[in-house]
Write an enzyme that holds these catalytic residues in place. Structure first.
Site, mmCIF file in Angstrom:
data_model
loop_
_atom_site.group_PDB
_atom_site.id
_atom_site.type_symbol
_atom_site.label_atom_id
_atom_site.label_comp_id
_atom_site.label_asym_id
_atom_site.label_seq_id
_atom_site.Cartn_x
_atom_site.Cartn_y
_atom_site.Cartn_z
ATOM 1 N N ARG A 233 -8.997 3.567 -14.138
ATOM 2 C CA ARG A 233 -8.876 4.150 -12.793
ATOM 3 C C ARG A 233 -9.517 5.538 -12.657
ATOM 4 N NH1 ARG A 233 -4.616 5.416 -10.662
ATOM 5 N NH2 ARG A 233 -5.114 4.820 -8.529
ATOM 6 N N TYR B 98 -2.033 -1.155 -12.338
ATOM 7 C CA TYR B 98 -3.478 -1.253 -12.558
ATOM 8 C C TYR B 98 -3.914 -0.586 -13.862
ATOM 9 C CZ TYR B 98 -2.867 -2.469 -7.722
ATOM 10 O OH TYR B 98 -2.415 -3.048 -6.571
ATOM 11 N N GLY C 102 3.515 -3.303 -4.617
ATOM 12 C CA GLY C 102 3.078 -3.568 -5.984
ATOM 13 C C GLY C 102 3.125 -2.281 -6.778
ATOM 14 N N CYS D 117 -17.507 4.698 -25.967
ATOM 15 C CA CYS D 117 -18.839 5.298 -26.068
ATOM 16 C C CYS D 117 -19.451 5.375 -24.672
ATOM 17 C CB CYS D 117 -19.709 4.466 -27.013
ATOM 18 S SG CYS D 117 -21.260 5.273 -27.422
ATOM 19 N N GLU D 118 -18.920 6.294 -23.895
ATOM 20 C CA GLU D 118 -19.286 6.434 -22.479
ATOM 21 C C GLU D 118 -18.929 7.852 -22.045
ATOM 22 O OE1 GLU D 118 -21.111 4.762 -19.313
ATOM 23 O OE2 GLU D 118 -20.376 3.428 -20.880
ATOM 24 N N GLY E 39 0.799 -1.224 0.000
ATOM 25 C CA GLY E 39 0.000 0.000 0.000
ATOM 26 C C GLY E 39 0.829 1.269 0.000
#
Length: 439
Positions: A330, A390, A292, A361-362, A248
């Site tokens: 994200r 990510y 990570g 298309c959003e 984290g």
């Protein structure tokens, strides 16, 4: 603009990463394109390990591969002597395909399937992080069936609320992960595990959240867990050989972010564990951590080609790129913020603020709002920084858009490590309708 790792402006006035011109990369591999600075990944990996080694603390630094998993990435992790954190059968299968040493693989997850656990047992991986009573019983049954013993960690929720986005906050009591440290769950799990001849309880695991910029949460978690371990030492005559405090550790996405260096996180965690174990007259456990994002996040840059634009007078200017939420979800999912520049004209004078739209298309497919840039033209190359964690791992085929390729760059060389998906790849698993459906 803060440049990460080996990123710089070269003699052509272009953005360069790992000694390779990003404009050349865009021409060679096309866009969108994920570019990873291998030297920066190595530097971060060594930074986490260095402090443990310097202080003589037995440890494992395990790369949390959910941030970005591929055969090439896991080979790089192995080269740097790290362990590996996997959270699915697919990540475990990738590790096996990469010939990653199985004794350094740790398997996490809150709902591991029978097939996933059997795969872990068949390959004799280093340990399984047990998350709940269902899994504890299932693992026991599988071990009896296969007549195998497996090392385990018990995941606990220590009741620590890290200062982060609610969706990535995992150490508090109200969490889908782990045995609660406060209500007796973990004592019952420990009792059952210690009674089993098939489960070798190495120790305890916790993870308090993600994108954390200070060490307060880690210190409080270590303190609460070690205090509890002192009770277990008296109650069960048990003290773990391993204390895994998770990951984290935050990174710099924008100039507003102020993360600590790897050695700062590690040294303060070590100091607290040493202090608390001495207080209880306990031995020092081996410490495991799981970076990570902090290993690969800043090492990744996504290159896009700019296409259409739209000027809404007195409101904003939009420009659209050839990717979007299909390669970086994200911003839509977490309201994540990024910085970017024109890779082909990074030193041109900033003239406008543009909002960067994706091609899906959003309406919510927006990568960056109000980004200061020079006057933008179609076919300019936009470089979005800190997309190494990510990005590819959460990429998708929304609107049937193929996923981009991944390139590693180091010492002036580029290597394609994941191919670009093709339209043929998109329909490879599709089956034709065999007969009419009777309505």
């Amino acid at each position: 603009m803060y440049f990460h790792g080996t990123s710089k402006i070269n003699e052509k006035g272009h953005l360069e990463i790992g000694g390779v011109d990003t404009v050349d990369l865009a021409k060679k591999h096309g866009t969108p394109l994920y570019v990873y600075d291998v030297s920066l990944i190595r530097e971060r990996a060594r930074g986490f390990k260095r402090t443990f080694d310097k202080l003589g603390i037995k440890s494992q630094v395990a790369y949390a591969s959910k941030a970005f998993s591929s055969i090439a990435m896991l080979s790089l992790v192995n080269e740097e002597g790290l362990s590996l954190d996997v959270v699915s059968g697919g990540e475990l299968y990738t590790a096996i395909a990469a010939n990653f040493p199985v004794d350094r693989i740790h398997f996490h997850g809150n709902n591991k399937s029978i097939e996933e656990l059997e795969l872990a047992l068949d390959y004799n991986i280093g340990c399984i992080v047990v998350d709940n009573f269902y899994e504890l019983e299932l693992l026991q049954q599988l071990c009896i069936k296969k007549d195998k013993q497996i090392p385990i960690l018990l995941r606990v929720t220590p009741g620590i609320e890290a200062h982060t986005h609610d969706y990535i906050l995992t150490g508090q009591e109200d969490s889908k992960f782990g045995f609660d440290l406060q209500n007796g769950q973990v004592e019952e799990a420990l009792r059952r595990s210690l009674e089993s001849k098939y489960l070798n309880v190495l120790g305890i695991h916790c993870h308090i959240g993600s994108q954390i910029f200070d060490t307060t949460g880690f210190i409080l978690a270590a303190r609460k867990i070690i205090d509890k371990l002192a009770e277990w030492n008296n109650q069960f005559s048990y003290f773990p050989s391993v204390l895994n405090l998770g990951g984290g550790f935050g990174i710099r996405y924008t100039d507003e972010d102020e993360p600590l260096s790897p050695d700062s996180y590690v040294s303060e965690i070590i100091i607290e564990v040493q202090k608390r174990t001495r207080f209880h007259n306990l031995s020092m456990p081996e410490i495991w951590i799981e970076p990570g994002r902090s290993l690969v996040g800043e090492a990744g840059t996504t290159l896009y080609t700019i296409g259409s634009s739209k000027d809404v007078p007195n409101v904003r200017k939009y420009i659209a790129v050839d990717g979007g939420m299909s390669d970086n979800i994200r911003p839509a999912l977490y309201e994540a913020k990024y910085e970017a520049i024109l890779a082909n004209r990074p030193t041109d004078e900033v003239k406008e603020k543009y909002s960067i739209a994706g091609k899906c298309c959003e309406s919510g497919d927006m990568l960056i709002w109000d980004l200061p840039l020079p006057n933008v033209e179609s076919n300019d190359i936009l470089a979005v920084f800190c997309t190494g964690a990510y990005g590819y791992s959460m990429a998708n085929n929304y609107n049937r858009i193929p996923r981009p390729p991944v390139v590693f760059v180091e010492s002036g060389e580029d290597q394609l490590v994941i191919k670009r998906e093709t339209y043929e790849d998109l329909i490879r698993l599709d089956l034709p309708l065999q007969s009419k459906i009777n309505l």
